[in-house]
Scaffold this motif. Sequence first.
Motif, PDB file in Angstrom:
ATOM      1  N   THR A   1       0.933  -1.241   0.031  1.00  0.00           N
ATOM      2  CA  THR A   1      -0.104   0.084   0.033  1.00  0.00           C
ATOM      3  C   THR A   1       0.970   1.114   0.146  1.00  0.00           C
ATOM      4  O   THR A   1       0.615   2.196  -0.805  1.00  0.00           O
TER       5      THR A   1
ATOM      6  N   LYS B   1       2.718   1.504  -3.369  1.00  0.00           N
ATOM      7  CA  LYS B   1       1.963   2.031  -4.555  1.00  0.00           C
ATOM      8  C   LYS B   1       1.396   3.459  -4.609  1.00  0.00           C
ATOM      9  O   LYS B   1       0.974   3.953  -5.668  1.00  0.00           O
ATOM     10  N   SER B   2       1.631   3.843  -3.368  1.00  0.00           N
ATOM     11  CA  SER B   2       0.773   5.288  -3.215  1.00  0.00           C
ATOM     12  C   SER B   2       2.228   6.428  -3.237  1.00  0.00           C
ATOM     13  O   SER B   2       3.082   6.329  -2.262  1.00  0.00           O
TER      14      SER B   2
ATOM     15  N   SER C   1       1.800   9.498  -2.231  1.00  0.00           N
ATOM     16  CA  SER C   1       1.903  10.297  -1.200  1.00  0.00           C
ATOM     17  C   SER C   1       2.314   9.859   0.094  1.00  0.00           C
ATOM     18  O   SER C   1       3.156  10.375   1.102  1.00  0.00           O
TER      19      SER C   1
ATOM     20  N   GLU D   1       4.194  10.129  -8.757  1.00  0.00           N
ATOM     21  CA  GLU D   1       3.462  11.083  -8.641  1.00  0.00           C
ATOM     22  C   GLU D   1       3.077  12.098 -10.039  1.00  0.00           C
ATOM     23  O   GLU D   1       4.206  12.271 -10.696  1.00  0.00           O
TER      24      GLU D   1
END
Length: 130
Positions: A43, A46-47, A49, A78
């Motif tokens: 998680t 893959k993010s 932020s 991003e």
Amino acid sequence: MLPQRPGSVRPPPAPGLFGLDDALSRGHYPEIERYLAALPRGTVEKSPSLSALAGEVSLARGDFEAASPALERARALESRLSRRAGIEWALSQGAILWNDFASARDYAASAVRDGYGLVPGFLRFLDALA
């Protein structure tokens, strides 16, 4: 300084998904690290932020070796220029901590191209150190 009654001083609350940037700005680094550690690794990876947050917390600890991969991953993921510019500026700051002024200059120049508001003199300063 007056003594405090037991229980009158409480630790900051655990950050939630929407309060992470606020917690970062307030310096709640251990709380953010615990929150990120509780999430599945995939998680976070893959993010953009969450990867950026993990890198910024590591950088706040002075651990550029741990911050760099997370920030580079966040930079690659991003899509928003303004957010990517902030990530590049964080990478530049980390490179400065490691005395890698050529990389710091390159990251800072990328941040400026993506809209980060650095003064031109700072880029020339990094260029002189590189």
